[in-house]
Design a protein around this motif. Sequence first.
Motif, PDB file in Angstrom:
ATOM      1  N   CYS A   1     -60.976  23.087   3.751  1.00  0.00           N
ATOM      2  CA  CYS A   1     -60.671  22.978   2.329  1.00  0.00           C
ATOM      3  C   CYS A   1     -61.950  22.629   1.579  1.00  0.00           C
ATOM      4  O   CYS A   1     -62.239  23.179   0.520  1.00  0.00           O
TER       5      CYS A   1
ATOM      6  N   ASN B   1     -53.727  22.215  -2.398  1.00  0.00           N
ATOM      7  CA  ASN B   1     -53.651  23.057  -3.588  1.00  0.00           C
ATOM      8  C   ASN B   1     -54.971  23.162  -4.353  1.00  0.00           C
ATOM      9  O   ASN B   1     -54.985  23.478  -5.532  1.00  0.00           O
TER      10      ASN B   1
ATOM     11  N   PHE C   1     -59.055  24.705  -3.583  1.00  0.00           N
ATOM     12  CA  PHE C   1     -59.916  25.346  -2.581  1.00  0.00           C
ATOM     13  C   PHE C   1     -61.275  25.744  -3.143  1.00  0.00           C
ATOM     14  O   PHE C   1     -61.954  26.603  -2.592  1.00  0.00           O
TER      15      PHE C   1
ATOM     16  N   THR D   1     -63.973  25.558  -0.444  1.00  0.00           N
ATOM     17  CA  THR D   1     -63.652  26.041   0.894  1.00  0.00           C
ATOM     18  C   THR D   1     -64.821  26.786   1.539  1.00  0.00           C
ATOM     19  O   THR D   1     -65.527  27.557   0.887  1.00  0.00           O
TER      20      THR D   1
ATOM     21  N   GLN E   1     -58.275  30.139   0.468  1.00  0.00           N
ATOM     22  CA  GLN E   1     -56.933  29.671   0.115  1.00  0.00           C
ATOM     23  C   GLN E   1     -55.867  30.446   0.865  1.00  0.00           C
ATOM     24  O   GLN E   1     -54.904  29.870   1.387  1.00  0.00           O
TER      25      GLN E   1
ATOM     26  N   GLN F   1     -53.580  28.052   3.093  1.00  0.00           N
ATOM     27  CA  GLN F   1     -52.369  27.644   2.398  1.00  0.00           C
ATOM     28  C   GLN F   1     -51.154  28.368   2.971  1.00  0.00           C
ATOM     29  O   GLN F   1     -51.197  29.577   3.240  1.00  0.00           O
TER      30      GLN F   1
ATOM     31  N   SER G   1     -49.259  31.467  -0.982  1.00  0.00           N
ATOM     32  CA  SER G   1     -50.163  31.481  -2.129  1.00  0.00           C
ATOM     33  C   SER G   1     -49.565  32.259  -3.292  1.00  0.00           C
ATOM     34  O   SER G   1     -48.718  33.145  -3.114  1.00  0.00           O
TER      35      SER G   1
END
Length: 447
Positions: A75, A98, A100, A103, A328, A332, A335
């Motif tokens: 992240c 929530n 990124f 990242t 993401q 995640q 998304s």
Amino acid sequence: MTATITDLATCVDPDGRDDAIAILTRQAASRVPELVPVRNSRMAATPFTFFRGAAAVMAADLAAVPHSGVMTQLCGDAHLSNFGLFNTPERRMIFDLNDFDETAPGPFEWDVKRLAASFTVAGRGNGFDAATTRKHARDVAKSYQKWMMASATMSTMDCWYARIDADDILTKVSTKLDTSTEERTLRGLRKAQHRNSAQAVAKLCVIDADGNVHIRSDPPLLVPIHELFPDARADEVANRVASRVGEYRTMLPDHIRALFDQFSIVDVARKVVGVGSVGTRAWIVLLHGARSDDPLFLQMKEAQRSVLADHVPAQQYANQGQRVVEGQRLLQAASDVFLGWTSGLDENDEKRDLYVRQLRDGKGSVVIEALNPDDMKLYAKLCGRALAHAHARTGSRLEIADYLGSAKGFADAIADFSVAYADIDDNDHAAMLDAIRSGRLETHDLV
């Protein structure tokens, strides 16, 4: 240097590290000048707000100590306020990472350390004693280890689809919550469920005498594009934003493009978001469908180089927005269908990369300052689990699990690191206050 599990407790030498204020000053050079004082004010408020905005500082510190050598997609800014609730495309509310913006690939424990340390810093701010704040950091690490080890026994596809449903959270923890805590949790979920484009219009827009909807003005936090620039220049910048939206549209999958094409642009404004992100370019775009009461709010947020970029292997993305989006989508559990990226010239004719997402889609987060020690313990375990799920979606899960199973002491090492790093954060926050008092840093108090 490759670290053993007990080596993970090692914290950077406070006397030999890069100057935190110098790092933040270098970051500010690429940001909107008039918003940098707003960022400074937000960061200076408490040691925790400083921690939130100082991802670049911590990245340099993490790079200065031995690490596991086990690389995964990170992240990059996994503090406790970057977890929360949001709607999946199937309209299920889940809890997950929530944010990124930072990242990048890196040693897996860097995310764990940033998350655990954030609990220590936040707990101190809430007045918890030293034993309690250390225990919360340890709870993060224990939960992460538990769920990461469990992922090694699961199939690849089961890891990919693992998620934390909001209903599941309530079912599993309700027996551990007192009545007031459960009521607070339910209120938070209900609030998140109603955070959507229609709610954003009610909060962020005004209706003129002719019944037309416009984004309201609340400078410097929210400024319609025609207030930022003279008329002709505003039209030019608005056209550039529209061109970016058009470029973004071309990279959407065909079925999402067909959905997006049912909307048209109504208004554009610059919006200040977050703490660490303040000063990066962030536009919000109001669109309407066939009816005026059929809104879609998109956010177009500048993506700069990750704060990890100087310390980890380079990623081969020509567009930093794509870096954010691809990270993401990997980490995640579900998304936003409108997630995408674009680029273009800013108001100074400089190229900027951006990523695009819905401004609000059921998004909600915990009010950290309202958590008591028992609430914080539950939240620490939840965030540790969510982070493990994210890392388990990558191809590194078995290697991470092997490392975690190689020796005892992971949770204690992370807890010890967190306590030491919270001390560093306290000192950095004090240095920022000194820099403000001396005039080295300018502030803009919005209160």
